[in-house]
Design an enzyme around this catalytic site. Structure first.
Site, short mmCIF file in Angstrom:
data_model
loop_
_atom_site.label_atom_id
_atom_site.label_comp_id
_atom_site.label_asym_id
_atom_site.label_seq_id
_atom_site.Cartn_x
_atom_site.Cartn_y
_atom_site.Cartn_z
CB VAL A 126 -23.25 -66.09 10.74
CG1 VAL A 126 -24.50 -65.38 11.26
CG2 VAL A 126 -23.37 -66.33 9.24
CB THR A 161 -28.47 -75.13 9.31
OG1 THR A 161 -28.15 -74.05 8.42
CG2 THR A 161 -29.05 -74.57 10.58
CG PHE A 175 -25.54 -61.24 -7.16
CD1 PHE A 175 -25.12 -60.28 -6.24
CD2 PHE A 175 -25.33 -62.57 -6.88
CE1 PHE A 175 -24.48 -60.65 -5.06
CE2 PHE A 175 -24.69 -62.96 -5.70
CZ PHE A 175 -24.28 -61.99 -4.80
N GLY A 191 -19.44 -66.30 -14.36
CA GLY A 191 -18.26 -66.90 -13.75
C GLY A 191 -18.26 -68.40 -13.94
N GLY A 239 -20.70 -70.68 -5.76
CA GLY A 239 -20.30 -71.65 -4.75
C GLY A 239 -20.42 -71.05 -3.37
CB CYS A 257 -24.74 -69.28 1.61
SG CYS A 257 -23.78 -68.80 3.06
NE ARG A 296 -17.55 -73.16 4.67
CZ ARG A 296 -18.24 -72.56 5.63
NH1 ARG A 296 -19.13 -73.24 6.33
NH2 ARG A 296 -18.08 -71.27 5.88
C1 UGA Z 1 -24.44 -65.16 0.22
C2 UGA Z 1 -25.40 -63.95 0.17
O1 UGA Z 1 -24.90 -62.98 -0.76
C3 UGA Z 1 -25.55 -63.31 1.55
O2 UGA Z 1 -26.52 -62.27 1.49
C4 UGA Z 1 -26.02 -64.38 2.53
O3 UGA Z 1 -26.18 -63.85 3.84
C5 UGA Z 1 -25.00 -65.51 2.56
O4 UGA Z 1 -24.90 -66.07 1.23
C6 UGA Z 1 -25.51 -66.54 3.53
O5 UGA Z 1 -26.56 -67.14 3.27
O6 UGA Z 1 -24.94 -66.66 4.64
P1 UGA Z 1 -21.79 -65.48 0.14
O7 UGA Z 1 -22.09 -66.92 -0.09
O8 UGA Z 1 -20.80 -65.12 1.18
O9 UGA Z 1 -23.14 -64.68 0.54
O10 UGA Z 1 -21.23 -64.89 -1.22
P2 UGA Z 1 -21.80 -64.06 -2.48
O11 UGA Z 1 -21.03 -62.81 -2.57
O12 UGA Z 1 -23.26 -63.97 -2.45
O13 UGA Z 1 -21.34 -65.01 -3.69
C7 UGA Z 1 -21.91 -66.28 -3.88
C8 UGA Z 1 -21.39 -66.90 -5.17
O14 UGA Z 1 -21.86 -66.19 -6.30
C9 UGA Z 1 -19.86 -66.89 -5.27
O15 UGA Z 1 -19.44 -68.12 -5.81
C10 UGA Z 1 -19.57 -65.75 -6.25
O16 UGA Z 1 -18.37 -65.89 -6.96
C11 UGA Z 1 -20.77 -65.87 -7.16
N1 UGA Z 1 -21.07 -64.60 -7.88
C12 UGA Z 1 -21.54 -63.53 -7.22
C13 UGA Z 1 -20.92 -64.56 -9.26
O17 UGA Z 1 -20.50 -65.55 -9.89
N2 UGA Z 1 -21.23 -63.41 -9.93
C14 UGA Z 1 -21.70 -62.31 -9.27
O18 UGA Z 1 -22.01 -61.30 -9.96
C15 UGA Z 1 -21.86 -62.37 -7.90
#
Ligand code: UGA
Length: 457
Positions: free
Chosen positions: A24, A99, A257, A261, A265, A268, A336
């Site tokens: 970040v 955090t 979203f 899957g 994970g 966040c 992570r």
């Molecule tokens: C997430 C949020 O999308 C960000 O907006 C936020 O700023 C960030 O957390 C944070 O709090 O710092 P991130 O954890 O990097 O971002 O990844 P995502 O792209 O959101 O994916 C999260 C999880 O959901 C992954 O395991 C991904 O594989 C899964 N996912 C996502 C799915 O299984 N299906 C989907 O359609 C989308």
């Protein structure tokens, strides 16, 4: 994506200090420098600072090394390991420190509050302290208390940067959320982003803090919903991809979203959902929906492992599993809370040998064979598991995979591969929430996709 894909702005003369050079902090520092501000970014790790000065970003984030290098060359971005001297000259200090979760799930604010203690006496009069880290409701007040300065305003400005697309998310945000009890400070922070086009939501500090948790918890809940629906599709002979398409075309729902899957994970969603449940409990409020989303997600990973184990030929003493992908999603090298890692651990515990290929992982992992290409990982494997949606897996030579595997089953937890191509290579395909027989898929394509195509022509 490269740094110069984004318009660079003229120098503003505003001094910004970003504390924390993680995913970040570094993205925020590079982004704010591109918007014309003079940014100094700090980290407690001297070696990280040394590497950053050479333009070496210690994690995979598309485009970030270019922007960091460019901004350093323009003298808009510098690095330091001293929070105090970096913060002393700043008009704005962004707190981007971790955090992590404590044992009960609550966010550990130690780093945030320590930094506030440390820099408080040295900030210049009228400086603004901005919390970017994801922090529980009420943290802004705690930070103000630790700064112990009536002339310093505290502003919550949560980040919405996803790993792998962080720069794009910085430059093309859906919204910017700014919370403060001082409208003047909120407007000052808003003006830092004046080169970006999006809605700016100005609110009080507690509401801003909650918006971040609410957004992550909602997205996680949506994913648990779609993963549960994928189970129903399998049982009922329906196809989750078309269910998601049908739902997502409703503007009130939207298409993002809705990909099922192996469970969500990363650093966040798991941490923030647990923290939100804890924040709510501390306020005497139960959030059963979020609790269920977490539970469904925990169960999801074990369900995937059970699925893999059922595909192992009967009575095999030590089955070998090939796993493609280890990171929690594609586009990052972050392990992570990765569902793939959880699956590996469960498979090892069940007595399987696991051979992994992930384009970003080359280090040794206890008990796991890390392979340098996707085919070596398949050598002698009884089941191939697609755990992360790296695009190159979709282009694999499946006939070669068939030749070198000992078994014939592909468990695709991301619905990444083309089921028909897997079948024509002589392998059996199991996706998530999709018909496992090609004939079923073909039937669905005829009955569902054609009428849609006719309607849209
Ligand atoms: C997430 C949020 O999308 C960000 O907006 C936020 O700023 C960030 O957390 C944070 O709090 O710092 P991130 O954890 O990097 O971002 O990844 P995502 O792209 O959101 O994916 C999260 C999880 O959901 C992954 O395991 C991904 O594989 C899964 N996912 C996502 C799915 O299984 N299906 C989907 O359609 C989308």
């Amino acid at each position: 994506m490269r740094g110069n894909d984004f318009a660079q702005h003229g120098a503003t003369g505003i001094q910004v200090c970003v504390i924390g050079a993680g995913y970040v902090g570094l993205t925020i520092a590079a982004g704010l420098a591109s918007l014309g501000h003079t940014v100094i970014c700090t980290d407690t790790s001297e070696s990280r600072i040394r590497r950053l000065r050479l333009g070496r970003v210690p994690f995979l984030e598309e485009g970030l090394p270019d922007v960091v290098t460019e901004m350093q060359a323009m003298e808009r971005l510098t690095f330091s390991s001293s929070n105090i001297s970096a913060a002393a000259d700043a008009d704005f200090v962004f707190l981007c420190v971790p955090t992590p979760p404590k044992a009960g799930g609550a966010a550990d604010l130690r780093h945030v509050l320590d930094v506030a203690n440390q820099i408080g006496p040295f900030l210049k009069p009228g400086a603004v302290v901005v919390t970017k880290s994801t922090v529980p409701v009420g943290t802004g007040d705690l930070v103000a208390g630790r700064l112990s300065r009536t002339d310093i305003a505290v502003v919550a400005n949560p980040e919405f940067l996803a790993e792998g697309t962080a720069l794009r998310d910085f430059f093309r945000p859906d919204r910017i959320v700014i919370g403060s009890n001082s409208l003047q400070a909120a407007n000052a922070v808003a003006s830092l982003y004046s080169g970006l086009e999006c809605d700016v939501i100005v609110t009080d500090i507690r509401t801003a803090e909650l918006i971040k948790y609410a957004s992550n918890a909602y997205l996680a809940t949506r994913l648990s919903f779609i993963n549960s629906l994928a189970d129903l599709c399998e049982a009922a002979g329906a196809d989750i991809r078309d269910v998601a398409r049908g739902m997502g075309s409703d503007r009130r729902i939207g298409p993002a979203f809705l990909r099922p899957g192996p469970g969500w994970g990363g650093s966040c969603f798991p941490k923030d959902t647990r923290a939100l449940i804890r924040i709510a409990a501390d306020h005497g409020v139960d959030l059963p929906l979020v609790r269920s989303a977490v539970q469904i997600n925990n169960d999801r990973k074990s369900a995937m492992v059970r699925r893999i184990l059922t595909e192992i030929p009967d009575g095999h003493p030590q089955p070998t599993i090939a796993m493609w992908g280890l990171t929690y999603k594609a586009g990052t090298d972050d392990l992570r809370d990765s569902p793939a890692v959880a699956m590996v651990n469960d498979l090892l515990a069940a007595g399987a040998a696991v051979q992994v290929f992930d384009p970003t992982q080359h280090e040794r992992i206890d008990g796991v064979v890390i392979c340098h290409d996707m085919y070596t990982a398949c050598q002698g494997a009884h089941v191939l598991v697609v755990a992360t949606e790296w695009p190159q897996f979709a282009d694999a030579d499946l006939s070669l995979v068939r030749k070198i595997m000992a078994g014939q089953v592909v468990v695709d937890t991301r619905n990444l591969l083309n089921a028909a191509a897997v079948h024509s290579a002589g392998l059996r395909y199991r996706g998530v929430g999709v018909p496992s027989k090609v004939s079923d898929a073909a039937r669905l394509l005829e009955t569902v996709r054609e009428p849609l195509a006719v309607m849209s022509s």
